[in-house]
Design a protein around this motif. Structure first.
Motif, PDB file in Angstrom:
ATOM      1  N   SER A 269       3.821   6.008  -4.128  1.00 31.89           N
ATOM      2  CA  SER A 269       4.638   5.922  -2.921  1.00 31.89           C
ATOM      3  C   SER A 269       4.050   6.847  -1.860  1.00 31.89           C
ATOM      4  CB  SER A 269       6.088   6.301  -3.206  1.00 31.89           C
ATOM      5  OG  SER A 269       6.175   7.626  -3.701  1.00 31.89           O
ATOM      6  N   TRP A 270       4.059   6.383  -0.638  1.00 29.52           N
ATOM      7  CA  TRP A 270       3.501   7.146   0.491  1.00 29.52           C
ATOM      8  C   TRP A 270       4.404   8.312   0.826  1.00 29.52           C
ATOM      9  CZ3 TRP A 270       4.474   6.383   6.207  1.00 29.52           C
ATOM     10  CH2 TRP A 270       3.540   7.096   6.981  1.00 29.52           C
ATOM     11  N   GLN A 271       3.795   9.494   1.033  1.00 34.29           N
ATOM     12  CA  GLN A 271       4.556  10.703   1.338  1.00 34.29           C
ATOM     13  C   GLN A 271       4.384  11.158   2.785  1.00 34.29           C
ATOM     14  OE1 GLN A 271       6.600  12.232  -1.275  1.00 34.29           O
ATOM     15  NE2 GLN A 271       6.159  10.118  -1.862  1.00 34.29           N
ATOM     16  N   GLY A 272       3.709  10.335   3.586  1.00 30.02           N
ATOM     17  CA  GLY A 272       3.453  10.709   4.965  1.00 30.02           C
ATOM     18  C   GLY A 272       2.039  11.229   5.154  1.00 30.02           C
TER      19      GLY A 272
ATOM     20  N   LEU B 223       0.834  -1.200   0.000  1.00 33.15           N
ATOM     21  CA  LEU B 223       0.000   0.000   0.000  1.00 33.15           C
ATOM     22  C   LEU B 223       0.868   1.250   0.000  1.00 33.15           C
ATOM     23  CD1 LEU B 223      -2.756   1.420   0.338  1.00 33.15           C
ATOM     24  CD2 LEU B 223      -2.496   1.115   2.804  1.00 33.15           C
ATOM     25  N   TRP B 224       2.052   1.170   0.595  1.00 34.83           N
ATOM     26  CA  TRP B 224       2.915   2.336   0.772  1.00 34.83           C
ATOM     27  C   TRP B 224       3.782   2.619  -0.451  1.00 34.83           C
ATOM     28  CZ3 TRP B 224       0.369   3.964   4.604  1.00 34.83           C
ATOM     29  CH2 TRP B 224      -0.138   3.060   5.539  1.00 34.83           C
ATOM     30  N   GLN B 225       4.138   1.583  -1.175  1.00 32.15           N
ATOM     31  CA  GLN B 225       4.915   1.767  -2.392  1.00 32.15           C
ATOM     32  C   GLN B 225       4.673   0.575  -3.317  1.00 32.15           C
ATOM     33  OE1 GLN B 225       9.034   2.614  -1.803  1.00 32.15           O
ATOM     34  NE2 GLN B 225       9.476   2.815  -3.981  1.00 32.15           N
TER      35      GLN B 225
ATOM     36  N   PHE C 120      -0.465  14.052  -6.613  1.00 31.85           N
ATOM     37  CA  PHE C 120      -0.623  13.516  -5.270  1.00 31.85           C
ATOM     38  C   PHE C 120      -2.075  13.085  -5.061  1.00 31.85           C
ATOM     39  CE2 PHE C 120       3.059  16.215  -5.040  1.00 31.85           C
ATOM     40  CZ  PHE C 120       3.929  15.516  -4.212  1.00 31.85           C
ATOM     41  N   TRP C 121      -2.232  12.018  -4.317  1.00 32.69           N
ATOM     42  CA  TRP C 121      -3.561  11.507  -3.956  1.00 32.69           C
ATOM     43  C   TRP C 121      -3.698  11.559  -2.448  1.00 32.69           C
ATOM     44  CZ3 TRP C 121      -4.662   6.851  -1.177  1.00 32.69           C
ATOM     45  CH2 TRP C 121      -6.032   6.550  -1.080  1.00 32.69           C
ATOM     46  N   ARG C 122      -4.820  12.092  -1.969  1.00 31.81           N
ATOM     47  CA  ARG C 122      -5.069  12.181  -0.543  1.00 31.81           C
ATOM     48  C   ARG C 122      -6.306  11.375  -0.179  1.00 31.81           C
ATOM     49  NH1 ARG C 122      -4.155  18.705   0.341  1.00 31.81           N
ATOM     50  NH2 ARG C 122      -1.870  18.698   0.066  1.00 31.81           N
ATOM     51  N   ALA C 123      -6.157  10.542   0.824  1.00 28.67           N
ATOM     52  CA  ALA C 123      -7.275   9.729   1.282  1.00 28.67           C
ATOM     53  C   ALA C 123      -8.176  10.565   2.187  1.00 28.67           C
ATOM     54  CB  ALA C 123      -6.752   8.508   2.046  1.00 28.67           C
ATOM     55  N   GLY C 124      -9.479  10.353   2.055  1.00 32.07           N
ATOM     56  CA  GLY C 124     -10.424  11.083   2.889  1.00 32.07           C
ATOM     57  C   GLY C 124     -11.807  10.502   2.770  1.00 32.07           C
ATOM     58  N   ALA C 125     -12.637  10.770   3.781  1.00 34.54           N
ATOM     59  CA  ALA C 125     -14.001  10.240   3.787  1.00 34.54           C
ATOM     60  C   ALA C 125     -14.879  10.928   2.749  1.00 34.54           C
ATOM     61  CB  ALA C 125     -14.603  10.398   5.179  1.00 34.54           C
ATOM     62  N   GLY C 126     -14.484  12.144   2.312  1.00 36.89           N
ATOM     63  CA  GLY C 126     -15.329  12.897   1.387  1.00 36.89           C
ATOM     64  C   GLY C 126     -15.193  12.471  -0.053  1.00 36.89           C
ATOM     65  N   GLY C 127     -14.232  11.609  -0.374  1.00 37.21           N
ATOM     66  CA  GLY C 127     -14.034  11.164  -1.745  1.00 37.21           C
ATOM     67  C   GLY C 127     -12.560  11.106  -2.086  1.00 37.21           C
TER      68      GLY C 127
ATOM     69  N   SER D 255      -1.160  11.297   2.376  1.00 36.73           N
ATOM     70  CA  SER D 255      -0.785  11.686   1.024  1.00 36.73           C
ATOM     71  C   SER D 255       0.091  10.634   0.346  1.00 36.73           C
ATOM     72  CB  SER D 255      -0.042  13.026   1.070  1.00 36.73           C
ATOM     73  OG  SER D 255       0.323  13.441  -0.220  1.00 36.73           O
ATOM     74  N   TRP D 256      -0.252  10.328  -0.896  1.00 39.51           N
ATOM     75  CA  TRP D 256       0.539   9.436  -1.747  1.00 39.51           C
ATOM     76  C   TRP D 256       0.910  10.178  -3.029  1.00 39.51           C
ATOM     77  CZ3 TRP D 256      -2.665   7.471   1.790  1.00 39.51           C
ATOM     78  CH2 TRP D 256      -2.336   6.253   2.405  1.00 39.51           C
ATOM     79  N   ARG D 257       2.141   9.983  -3.491  1.00 41.62           N
ATOM     80  CA  ARG D 257       2.540  10.519  -4.787  1.00 41.62           C
ATOM     81  C   ARG D 257       2.373   9.423  -5.841  1.00 41.62           C
ATOM     82  NH1 ARG D 257       5.080  14.567  -7.258  1.00 41.62           N
ATOM     83  NH2 ARG D 257       6.332  14.127  -9.102  1.00 41.62           N
ATOM     84  N   TRP D 258       1.880   9.784  -7.034  1.00 45.06           N
ATOM     85  CA  TRP D 258       1.679   8.799  -8.088  1.00 45.06           C
ATOM     86  C   TRP D 258       2.237   9.314  -9.417  1.00 45.06           C
ATOM     87  CZ3 TRP D 258      -1.173  10.575 -12.175  1.00 45.06           C
ATOM     88  CH2 TRP D 258      -2.014  11.675 -11.927  1.00 45.06           C
ATOM     89  N   GLN D 259       2.562   8.370 -10.290  1.00 45.71           N
ATOM     90  CA  GLN D 259       3.086   8.669 -11.611  1.00 45.71           C
ATOM     91  C   GLN D 259       2.465   7.707 -12.606  1.00 45.71           C
ATOM     92  OE1 GLN D 259       5.727  10.950 -12.507  1.00 45.71           O
ATOM     93  NE2 GLN D 259       5.324  10.447 -14.662  1.00 45.71           N
ATOM     94  N   ALA D 260       1.942   8.236 -13.710  1.00 43.42           N
ATOM     95  CA  ALA D 260       1.338   7.414 -14.761  1.00 43.42           C
ATOM     96  C   ALA D 260       2.118   7.618 -16.051  1.00 43.42           C
ATOM     97  CB  ALA D 260      -0.127   7.784 -14.962  1.00 43.42           C
ATOM     98  N   ASP D 261       2.663   6.526 -16.603  1.00 43.00           N
ATOM     99  CA  ASP D 261       3.460   6.591 -17.831  1.00 43.00           C
ATOM    100  C   ASP D 261       2.956   5.563 -18.832  1.00 43.00           C
ATOM    101  OD1 ASP D 261       5.570   8.556 -17.203  1.00 43.00           O
ATOM    102  OD2 ASP D 261       6.101   7.125 -15.639  1.00 43.00           O
TER     103      ASP D 261
END
Length: 236
Positions: free
Chosen positions: A62-65, A42-44, A83-90, A68-74
């Motif tokens: 990869s988890w940024q703390g 889940l972290w990387q 960056f992707w942030r987890a939250g209850a709102g979506g 927050s997670w950083r992502w790359q699409a190639d």
């Protein structure tokens, strides 16, 4: 010895979380049926996004703390990061940058008689995507090398789309920012359950034959412009 035993017991759940396979977590996060070959934790980790009819895209994260997670699409026609942030709102995406080919975007809904070509440069400050809600996106898209192929085969120059969200829904303002054979302006509005498109096209003054061609895309106006209006229901 007893303290060491307790420390070992406390470490077990931490080790389980840190090494938790991403393939176990992703289904619970509703990552979507298009995500395959999930590897790592889940972290990387990384996975393959298989969009029907398109070349697969490699996705790394990869988890940024914190949350927050950083992502790359190639992949072919895709070079995006953010960056992707987890939250209850979506699902919240932040600082999305990069380019994506128009070939990877399904825009047949908007222009049924022509195929858009070119690349889109993204500069998205924030995007919030939640179930049963219109997306909330703030930022800018620049359609570079913009052109149409099909009924109309012409250059559109460069088109900038400015995105802003509000309580009433999502708004996208569209305007030509570099000269092409066809100039574009207008807006697209997204509400909870509906979309509305109102675009105006104008052929260059020295191209009267082009004005007749773009008439097929919408409703010709007395001043030579062509108005493209679309609306319908949405389901998020």
């Amino acid at each position: 010895m007893r303290k060491i035993l307790w420390l070992a017991l406390l470490a077990i759940p931490v080790i389980v979380i840190v090494t938790l396979p991403a393939s176990v977590v992703m289904p619970r996060l509703e990552a979507g049926e298009d995500l395959h070959d999930v590897r790592g934790t889940l972290w990387q980790g990384n996975a393959t996004w298989r969009q029907p009819g398109f070349v697969p895209v490699d996705l790394d994260w990869s988890w940024q703390g914190g949350r927050s997670w950083r992502w790359q699409a190639d992949g072919v026609g895709t070079d995006l990061s953010g960056f992707w942030r987890a939250g209850a709102g979506g699902t919240e995406l932040v600082d999305v940058r990069g380019t994506i080919s128009m070939d990877r975007l399904d825009v047949r809904l908007w222009l049924a008689n022509a195929r858009p070509r070119g690349e889109v440069m993204l500069d998205i400050e924030r995007a919030l995507i939640a179930e049963d809600r219109a997306p909330q996106i703030d930022g800018q898209l620049v359609w570079q090398n913009a052109r149409l192929e099909g009924t109309v085969h012409e250059s559109l120059g460069e088109i900038t789309v400015t995105l802003s969200s509000g309580e009433s829904g999502q708004e996208a303002r569209v305007e030509s920012t570099r000269e092409g054979a066809i100039q574009v302006r207008g807006r697209i509005d997204l509400e909870v359950d509906r979309y509305t498109v109102d675009l105006w096209l104008r052929a260059r003054s020295d191209r009267p034959e082009l004005a007749r061609q773009i008439a097929w895309l919408g409703e010709p106006q007395p001043d030579g412009q062509v108005r493209v209006q679309l609306s319908g229901a949405l389901g998020w």
